[in-house]
Design a protein around this motif. Structure first.
Motif, PDB file in Angstrom:
ATOM      1  N   ALA A 133       1.880  -3.193  -9.428  1.00  0.00           N
ATOM      2  CA  ALA A 133       1.621  -1.754  -9.550  1.00  0.00           C
ATOM      3  C   ALA A 133       0.611  -1.288  -8.497  1.00  0.00           C
ATOM      4  N   GLY A 134       0.957  -0.241  -7.762  1.00  0.00           N
ATOM      5  CA  GLY A 134       0.021   0.364  -6.797  1.00  0.00           C
ATOM      6  C   GLY A 134       0.138  -0.183  -5.385  1.00  0.00           C
ATOM      7  N   VAL A 135       0.764  -1.359  -5.225  1.00  0.00           N
ATOM      8  CA  VAL A 135       0.730  -1.979  -3.896  1.00  0.00           C
ATOM      9  C   VAL A 135       1.595  -1.216  -2.883  1.00  0.00           C
ATOM     10  N   ALA A 136       2.650  -0.543  -3.353  1.00  0.00           N
ATOM     11  CA  ALA A 136       3.487   0.228  -2.416  1.00  0.00           C
ATOM     12  C   ALA A 136       2.632   1.301  -1.740  1.00  0.00           C
ATOM     13  N   ASP A 137       1.711   1.928  -2.494  1.00  0.00           N
ATOM     14  CA  ASP A 137       0.842   2.950  -1.894  1.00  0.00           C
ATOM     15  C   ASP A 137      -0.077   2.333  -0.847  1.00  0.00           C
ATOM     16  N   PHE A 138      -0.560   1.120  -1.144  1.00  0.00           N
ATOM     17  CA  PHE A 138      -1.401   0.429  -0.160  1.00  0.00           C
ATOM     18  C   PHE A 138      -0.610   0.191   1.125  1.00  0.00           C
ATOM     19  N   PHE A 139       0.610  -0.340   0.984  1.00  0.00           N
ATOM     20  CA  PHE A 139       1.430  -0.611   2.171  1.00  0.00           C
ATOM     21  C   PHE A 139       1.686   0.674   2.955  1.00  0.00           C
ATOM     22  N   LYS A 140       1.983   1.754   2.235  1.00  0.00           N
ATOM     23  CA  LYS A 140       2.294   3.015   2.935  1.00  0.00           C
ATOM     24  C   LYS A 140       1.078   3.551   3.687  1.00  0.00           C
ATOM     25  N   SER A 141      -0.117   3.206   3.201  1.00  0.00           N
ATOM     26  CA  SER A 141      -1.326   3.721   3.854  1.00  0.00           C
ATOM     27  C   SER A 141      -1.707   2.894   5.087  1.00  0.00           C
ATOM     28  N   TRP A 142      -1.095   1.718   5.247  1.00  0.00           N
ATOM     29  CA  TRP A 142      -1.501   0.792   6.319  1.00  0.00           C
ATOM     30  C   TRP A 142      -1.290   1.324   7.736  1.00  0.00           C
ATOM     31  N   PRO A 143      -0.131   1.896   8.079  1.00  0.00           N
ATOM     32  CA  PRO A 143       0.054   2.271   9.490  1.00  0.00           C
ATOM     33  C   PRO A 143      -0.995   3.266   9.979  1.00  0.00           C
ATOM     34  N   ALA A 144      -1.209   4.354   9.227  1.00  0.00           N
ATOM     35  CA  ALA A 144      -2.174   5.362   9.692  1.00  0.00           C
ATOM     36  C   ALA A 144      -3.595   4.789   9.692  1.00  0.00           C
ATOM     37  N   SER A 145      -3.868   3.907   8.754  1.00  0.00           N
ATOM     38  CA  SER A 145      -5.221   3.394   8.632  1.00  0.00           C
ATOM     39  C   SER A 145      -5.520   2.279   9.643  1.00  0.00           C
ATOM     40  N   ASP A 146      -4.517   1.417   9.948  1.00  0.00           N
ATOM     41  CA  ASP A 146      -4.812   0.177  10.680  1.00  0.00           C
ATOM     42  C   ASP A 146      -4.201   0.086  12.076  1.00  0.00           C
ATOM     43  N   VAL A 147      -3.185   0.921  12.372  1.00  0.00           N
ATOM     44  CA  VAL A 147      -2.449   0.704  13.619  1.00  0.00           C
ATOM     45  C   VAL A 147      -2.852   1.738  14.672  1.00  0.00           C
ATOM     46  N   VAL A 148      -3.207   1.253  15.858  1.00  0.00           N
ATOM     47  CA  VAL A 148      -3.600   2.125  16.972  1.00  0.00           C
ATOM     48  C   VAL A 148      -2.416   3.011  17.374  1.00  0.00           C
ATOM     49  N   SER A 149      -2.687   4.283  17.580  1.00  0.00           N
ATOM     50  CA  SER A 149      -1.668   5.254  18.065  1.00  0.00           C
ATOM     51  C   SER A 149      -0.470   5.427  17.143  1.00  0.00           C
ATOM     52  N   TRP A 150      -0.651   5.150  15.848  1.00  0.00           N
ATOM     53  CA  TRP A 150       0.463   5.391  14.916  1.00  0.00           C
ATOM     54  C   TRP A 150       0.717   6.895  14.834  1.00  0.00           C
ATOM     55  N   PRO A 151       1.973   7.319  14.970  1.00  0.00           N
ATOM     56  CA  PRO A 151       2.234   8.769  14.912  1.00  0.00           C
ATOM     57  C   PRO A 151       2.125   9.279  13.480  1.00  0.00           C
ATOM     58  N   GLY A 152       1.160  10.112  13.218  1.00  0.00           N
ATOM     59  CA  GLY A 152       1.006  10.690  11.864  1.00  0.00           C
ATOM     60  C   GLY A 152      -0.175  10.083  11.130  1.00  0.00           C
ATOM     61  N   LEU A 153      -0.729  10.872  10.220  1.00  0.00           N
ATOM     62  CA  LEU A 153      -1.932  10.437   9.506  1.00  0.00           C
ATOM     63  C   LEU A 153      -1.677  10.185   8.028  1.00  0.00           C
ATOM     64  N   GLY A 154      -0.518  10.642   7.539  1.00  0.00           N
ATOM     65  CA  GLY A 154      -0.230  10.506   6.112  1.00  0.00           C
ATOM     66  C   GLY A 154       0.401   9.166   5.802  1.00  0.00           C
ATOM     67  N   PRO A 155       0.820   8.982   4.537  1.00  0.00           N
ATOM     68  CA  PRO A 155       1.486   7.737   4.145  1.00  0.00           C
ATOM     69  C   PRO A 155       2.780   7.549   4.931  1.00  0.00           C
TER      70      PRO A 155
END
Ligand SMILES: Cc1cc2nc3c(=O)[nH]c(=O)nc-3n(C[C@H](O)[C@H](O)[C@H](O)COP(=O)(O)OP(=O)(O)OC[C@H]3O[C@@H](n4cnc5c(N)ncnc54)[C@H](O)[C@@H]3O)c2cc1C
Length: 498
Positions: A344-366
């Motif tokens: 429970a809840g881990v899908a939200d964590f995964f969705k938050s990873w690109p904007a939070s952890d990846v350089v130059s990811w397009p977009g800031l949301g999930p």
């Protein structure tokens, strides 16, 4: 009774592959008799069937094989994993050299590294490279903290110190020691430094289905989905071993156990030796070619993420780890067999990873998942955890005619192909059939000693306390769970704490 759950969460690999072998049965009725029964249609079972084919293709007669699978074909760990064909090129050097000496550690590393050319040559020979999305390149271990860098760099330097810079493995590894280059190479925000080494990536489910299709085409394999093996007899006076299923019995001359975490169902002496470890992954939509290198982020020795990106037309990022989140949920991981439940809840964590952890990811949301959460967007997978961290490969002691390749402990991709190549001639010798070593296998190193399923090793490990292992796992999670990198706002949000 330890059998796979019948209704597992849906994995991207399985759903997106749309394979016609998914629920395949070669015949309505099971054969009454065969030369070899292989139990388990994951990577280990399929590779064993493939090597039996390759070792005997030039012989006058080929053995008949029945492969029994409890679920859909390749529906367990191999169809649910991270797709990383990523050898431990240096990172396990300190514990391995402590246990097995500097040469023993190098033997283990070389066996893993040999899987890169082995996959390449096999895929070239069979013409399946594109089909199985096999790619080679460099991978990184990115240090996200000083603590992680001390460990990663320490492992690399320990290997260099013992083996020198002329060593073939040492030569393939390198470090990136300044933060701006580390961030640029890894594309991971805040990477302090990194170790880089060769790697591969593959669609494991498609690989297994391709191998099975190749062997099916020979007419020597009878493949049976949704047919759990319930029991295995001793060899009788006429040399037959009987494998029992709900659809009838099969008599065989040899039985191969490639049942991973579920080994103890048929071989109870493995109850304390091969235990469950559940993990979770997600598929994330990404622009084509966005991820330059597969890799892993490390915060401490148990907190990491790992990812790769599939080639077009898929383009999906396969992201695993989520340990910043999961250290708060130890009961959902180690010793947990509930592959039919999401965390429970881990899908939200995964969705938050690109904007939070990846350089130059397009977009800031999930980020958007590659499929809906329960349709292959996010899934769980149970793998084995071996009592001494190494798989069990070879004849099963005190069980004439039984062979095993199981317990690869969350790290089977660069270990199983050549482990299966090791047991194949032993199986064929026991059958007394003609065989010859395929050219493909000849150049590769022998099975490392720690993999051998000896009587002494198995007997010694009987005293393993699963309770103690569980307690130590929970303790280590609790330690990590206190650290700041496991408590930022997005993690607390995914955990439902804010
Ligand atoms: C979530 C996750 C992520 C992972 N990521 C990676 C990674 O990126 N890189 C890597 O190297 N490794 C990874 N691993 C580990 C890797 O997937 C395994 O080591 C490997 O797939 C094991 O292959 P196997 O054939 O031994 O087991 P499996 O693929 O589990 O196959 C065993 C098969 O036996 C069947 N079976 C069991 N009992 C019976 C029975 N009694 N009768 C009939 N059939 C039976 C099962 O249903 C199953 O299909 C990961 C594992 C998981 C779970």
């Amino acid at each position: 009774m330890v059998l796979p759950t019948s209704n597992p969460t849906k994995s991207y690999w399985v759903e997106a592959a749309e394979s016609s072998l998914r629920d395949f049965r070669s015949s309505d009725d099971l054969p009454k008799e065969t030369d070899v029964v292989i139990v388990g249609s994951g990577y280990a079972g399929a590779s064993t069937a493939y090597w039996i084919h390759k070792y005997t293709e030039k012989a006058a007669q080929q053995p008949q094989i029945v492969l029994l699978e409890a679920r859909d074909i390749c529906g367990a760990a191999t169809g649910r994993n991270g797709g990383q064909l990523r050898p431990h090129a240096y990172s396990r050097y300190p514990p391995w050299s402590e246990r097995f000496g500097s040469q023993g550690a190098m033997e283990l590393i070389r066996h893993e590294m040999a899987h890169l050319p082995a996959f390449k040559e096999l895929a070239d020979e069979e013409g399946i490279t594109e089909e199985i999305c096999l790619r080679f390149g460099e991978t990184f271990d990115a240090a996200m903290t000083e603590e992680a860098w001390t460990r990663l760099e320490g492992a690399y330097q320990a290997m260099r110190k013992d083996h020198g810079d002329d060593n073939d493995v040492v030569r393939t590894c390198r470090t990136i020691e300044d933060a701006s280059h580390a961030e640029e190479f890894t594309q991971m925000k805040g990477a302090l430094a990194a170790v880089v080494h060769p790697t591969g990536q593959v669609w494991p489910y498609k690989f297994v289905h391709a191998l099975l299709r190749i062997v099916l085409e020979t007419g020597n394999l009878n493949l049976q989905a949704h047919t759990p093996a319930m029991n295995v007899s001793e060899r009788d006076a006429d040399g037959w071993i009987t494998v029992g299923t709900d659809r009838g019995n099969i008599r065989a001359k040899a039985v191969v156990h490639t049942t991973n975490r579920f080994t103890s169902h048929l071989l109870p002496e493995f109850s304390n030796l091969i235990i469950p470890d559940k993990a979770t992954l997600a598929a994330i939509k990404a622009p084509a070619g966005f991820v330059k290198h597969t890799g892993a982020q490390h915060w401490d020795s148990s907190v990491n993420n790992y990812h790769l990106q599939l080639p077009p037309p898929y383009n999906t990022i396969i992201l695993g780890g989520a340990r910043q989140f999961l250290v708060h949920r130890p009961e959902d991981c180690f010793l947990n067999d509930e592959e039919d439940k999401q965390v429970a809840g881990v899908a939200d964590f995964f969705k938050s990873w690109p904007a939070s952890d990846v350089v130059s990811w397009p977009g800031l949301g999930p980020a958007e998942l590659g499929k809906n959460v329960d349709e292959g967007g996010c899934w769980t997978g149970v793998d084995s955890s071996s009592a001494d961290s190494f798989p069990f490969v070879g004849p099963v002691p005190n069980r004439d005619g039984n062979f095993i390749a199981a317990g690869f402990s969350g790290h089977g991709m660069p270990r199983i192909l050549l482990s299966a190549a090791h047991i194949t001639p032993l199986i064929l010798e026991s059958l007394g059939v003609e065989f010859s070593q395929p050219v493909l296998v000849a150049p590769f190193p022998p099975l490392p000693k720690p993999f051998h399923a000896t009587f002494e090793r198995i007997e010694k490990l009987q005293s393993t306390s699963i309770t103690a292992k569980g307690a130590s796992y929970r303790e280590s999670c609790a330690e990590s769970a206190k650290k700041p990198f496991c408590n930022d706002e997005r993690i607390r949000k995914s955990l439902g704490l804010v």
